[in-house]
Write an enzyme that holds these catalytic residues in place. Structure first.
Site, PDB file in Angstrom:
ATOM      1  N   ASP A 141      -0.056   5.153   0.864  1.00 16.64           N
ATOM      2  CA  ASP A 141      -0.229   6.148   1.927  1.00 16.64           C
ATOM      3  C   ASP A 141      -0.360   5.462   3.291  1.00 16.64           C
ATOM      4  O   ASP A 141      -1.219   4.605   3.470  1.00 16.64           O
ATOM      5  CB  ASP A 141      -1.462   7.020   1.636  1.00 16.64           C
TER       6      ASP A 141
ATOM      7  N   ASP B   5       0.871  -1.166   0.000  1.00 20.73           N
ATOM      8  CA  ASP B   5       0.000   0.000   0.000  1.00 20.73           C
ATOM      9  C   ASP B   5       0.912   1.220   0.000  1.00 20.73           C
ATOM     10  O   ASP B   5       2.100   1.121   0.348  1.00 20.73           O
ATOM     11  CB  ASP B   5      -0.867  -0.051   1.271  1.00 20.73           C
TER      12      ASP B   5
ATOM     13  N   ASP C 284       0.427   9.532   5.737  1.00 18.64           N
ATOM     14  CA  ASP C 284      -0.914   9.712   5.200  1.00 18.64           C
ATOM     15  C   ASP C 284      -1.510  10.953   5.846  1.00 18.64           C
ATOM     16  O   ASP C 284      -0.955  11.514   6.788  1.00 18.64           O
ATOM     17  CB  ASP C 284      -1.783   8.471   5.495  1.00 18.64           C
TER      18      ASP C 284
END
Ligand SMILES: O=P(O)(O)OC[C@@H](O)[C@H]1O[C@@H](OP(=O)(O)O)[C@@H](O)[C@@H](O)[C@@H]1O
Ligand SMILES: [Mg+2]
Ligand SMILES: [Zn+2]
Length: 177
Positions: free
Chosen positions: A9, A7, A15
């Site tokens: 962020d 993944d 994030d």
């Protein structure tokens, strides 16, 4: 092949609930760039699967997204590593696409690209939907406590999910086992 699907962020970079909307807001998490480089140098192929609904929401352009990913690739290359493939979902939650995690379209696209099964391929996320998308196509789920991971850890996780403080710790585990 040794493939891993990350993944973005909250795993590779910080994030934000306000979304990561520019290269300036795209800030690598401590140790994540070096961790990706360590994987590459150990013969792993690193792919990224990321929801980017900010595109559909008009928060940033494809050009800006590409600039973020150029920055990611540059930083990893400076450490002697490589991000081999990045697949993103540009859609809004109500667009009805099949690529927005927790659906597995991004993962299937990555499997198609490499012509491989994803059974047992590690996937690392900070949100439940990241893990669900990967587990649905056979991936081995790893949750990190960065980004939204600490909150995610309080939820019911897919069976067999391993939890680590950050991507660097996941990579150390993978390279030692
Ligand atoms: O973690 P990955 O998949 O790399 O990217 C997540 C981002 O696209 C954004 O996803 C949004 O979710 P919604 O798209 O609004 O449900 C929010 O969670 C934002 O905080 C977050 O920055
Ligand atoms: Mg995330
Ligand atoms: Zn999509």
């Amino acid at each position: 092949m040794k493939l891993i699907i990350l993944d973005r962020d909250g795993v590779i970079n910080e994030d934000s609930d306000a979304f990561v909307k520019s290269v300036e807001e795209w800030i690598p998490l401590p140790g994540s760039i070096e961790a990706i480089a360590r994987l590459s140098k150990a013969g792993w192929t690193v792919a990224v699967a990321t929801n980017q609904s900010g595109l559909a929401r008009g928060y940033f352009s494809e050009e800006t997204l590409e600039a973020m990913h150029r920055r990611l690739r540059e930083l990893v290359a400076e450490q002697g590593g490589r991000v081999d493939l990045i697949r993103h979902c540009p859609h809004a939650p109500d667009d009805g696409c099949d690529c927005r995690k927790p659906l597995s379209g991004l993962f299937r696209s990555i499997a198609e690209h490499y012509q491989v099964s994803l059974n047992g391929v590690p996937t690392v996320g900070d949100s439940l939907r990241d893990l669900q998308a990967g587990v649905a196509v056979g991936c081995r789920p790893y949750l990190v406590r960065t980004g939204k991971g600490a909150q995610t850890e309080q939820k019911a996780l897919p069976e067999g999910t391993r939890v680590f403080d950050n991507l660097a710790a996941v990579v150390t585990h993978l390279l030692e086992n």
